[in-house]
Design a protein around this motif. Structure first.
Motif, PDB file in Angstrom:
ATOM      1  N   SER A  60       0.686  -1.257   0.534  1.00 50.63           N
ATOM      2  CA  SER A  60       0.068   0.530  -0.016  1.00 50.63           C
ATOM      3  C   SER A  60       0.710   1.186   0.004  1.00 50.63           C
ATOM      4  O   SER A  60       0.326   2.112  -0.398  1.00 50.63           O
ATOM      5  N   SER A 105      -2.477  -0.883   3.890  1.00 50.40           N
ATOM      6  CA  SER A 105      -3.758  -0.424   3.843  1.00 50.40           C
ATOM      7  C   SER A 105      -3.252   1.258   3.514  1.00 50.40           C
ATOM      8  O   SER A 105      -2.305   1.456   3.546  1.00 50.40           O
ATOM      9  N   VAL A 106      -4.806   1.640   2.551  1.00 46.68           N
ATOM     10  CA  VAL A 106      -4.923   2.571   2.045  1.00 46.68           C
ATOM     11  C   VAL A 106      -5.787   3.735   3.100  1.00 46.68           C
ATOM     12  O   VAL A 106      -6.655   3.729   3.082  1.00 46.68           O
ATOM     13  N   GLN A 108      -7.626   6.685   2.676  1.00 46.36           N
ATOM     14  CA  GLN A 108      -8.565   7.460   2.408  1.00 46.36           C
ATOM     15  C   GLN A 108      -9.391   9.064   2.875  1.00 46.36           C
ATOM     16  O   GLN A 108      -9.699   8.798   3.447  1.00 46.36           O
ATOM     17  N   VAL A 114     -10.982   5.393  -5.213  1.00 45.13           N
ATOM     18  CA  VAL A 114     -10.883   3.828  -5.772  1.00 45.13           C
ATOM     19  C   VAL A 114      -9.049   5.510  -6.266  1.00 45.13           C
ATOM     20  O   VAL A 114      -8.904   6.107  -6.745  1.00 45.13           O
ATOM     21  N   HIS A 118      -4.984   0.899  -4.376  1.00 45.70           N
ATOM     22  CA  HIS A 118      -6.376   0.172  -3.853  1.00 45.70           C
ATOM     23  C   HIS A 118      -5.742  -0.396  -5.317  1.00 45.70           C
ATOM     24  O   HIS A 118      -6.284  -1.937  -5.189  1.00 45.70           O
ATOM     25  N   ARG A 122      -5.835  -4.558  -4.961  1.00 43.56           N
ATOM     26  CA  ARG A 122      -6.740  -5.512  -5.402  1.00 43.56           C
ATOM     27  C   ARG A 122      -7.065  -6.434  -5.939  1.00 43.56           C
ATOM     28  O   ARG A 122      -6.215  -8.029  -6.377  1.00 43.56           O
ATOM     29  N   HIS A 146     -12.482  -5.827   2.634  1.00 47.44           N
ATOM     30  CA  HIS A 146     -11.698  -5.793   1.215  1.00 47.44           C
ATOM     31  C   HIS A 146     -11.442  -6.855   0.160  1.00 47.44           C
ATOM     32  O   HIS A 146     -10.841  -6.411  -0.253  1.00 47.44           O
TER      33      HIS A 146
END
Length: 258
Positions: A60, A105-106, A108, A114, A118, A122, A146
């Motif tokens: 991330s 983790s990103v 936000q 998006v 991310h 994914r 997620h």
């Protein structure tokens, strides 16, 4: 086979993930351990020295890599299916036959946004769960949202670790419900921090007859000592090693005959 492990914080899910990853590797399987919990501690549970683990950057945070793979150039347009097949081998830390990846983790700015990071996460999650041919042991946070529909369906088993307490069991039930919604066909439970038959009976009674309790990990001072010393539970003496081996045996029997 692909195994995801979740549960309320502190119930022992990372300990279980480390024990299973090391146990499978000892049997000669190709094992990829994935730390998908933002509070990343799986490296220590596997036994990777802290100074070595500190050099493992979460995907991330690899903004340059995300931009390169997605073709992001600041215009807001980028690929939603970037090439990621080479990344696990390129970035994994190898210890005692276990290859570890850290997802991270990103942050936000707004719900549902998006971004290239991310998108990379994914795509990588899908690569690991849908296209990979290793045993994947994934240490999740309490929520599994997620994973996403489509990717989640590739999980062969969701293990939910519960301790003898109402809040832990409520979290476990929420994870089970979400897993069903996402298409995960097999959900089983592991009792953690069990200090006796009373604890185990409480968990069995609360789960009921229609939920599968795959095994238990007893509360142990040896685990606390191992954590203080930076040792992997798998390398220590205690009942939890044999208990994890029994859980692993159950998993192998169930998942290799699907």
């Amino acid at each position: 086979m692909k195994i995801a492990i979740t549960g309320k914080g502190g119930v022992g899910k990372t300990t279980l993930a480390g024990l299973l990853a090391r146990g499978l590797a000892k049997q000669g399987f190709k094992v990829l351990a994935v730390d998908a919990d933002p509070d990343a501690n799986l490296a220590g549970a596997i036994g990777i020295p802290a100074e070595q683990a500190a050099g493992l950057t979460p995907f991330s945070q690899m903004k340059s890599l995300a931009k390169e793979r997605t073709g992001a150039n600041g215009s807001g347009l980028f690929k939603l299916n970037p090439s990621v097949a080479d990344l696990p081998e390129r970035f994994a830390l190898d210890h005692q036959g276990v290859k570890l990846l850290k997802m991270g983790s990103v942050e936000q700015a707004g719900g549902g946004c998006v971004c290239p990071e991310h998108t990379l996460l994914r795509a990588l999650m899908r690569q690991l769960l849908v296209k990979g041919n290793e045993w994947v042991v994934m240490d999740m946070e309490a929520g599994i949202e997620h994973l996403g529909r489509g990717t989640a369906e590739a999980v062969d088993m969701l293990l939910v670790v519960v301790e003898p307490g109402q809040r832990s069991l409520q979290t476990a039930e929420q994870a089970e419900s979400l897993a069903r919604d996402l298409g995960i066909a097999r959900v089983a439970f592991v009792a953690g921090k069990v200090q006796g038959e009373e604890d185990l009976a409480f968990i069995r009674q609360r789960l009921g007859p229609n939920r599968r309790l795959l095994g238990q990990l007893s509360w142990s001072e040896a685990l606390r000592a191992a954590d203080r010393q930076g040792l992997a539970p798998f390398d220590c003496q205690g009942p939890f090693v044999a208990q994890a081996a029994a859980i692993q045996s159950q998993l192998q029997q169930e998942l290799t005959h699907v």
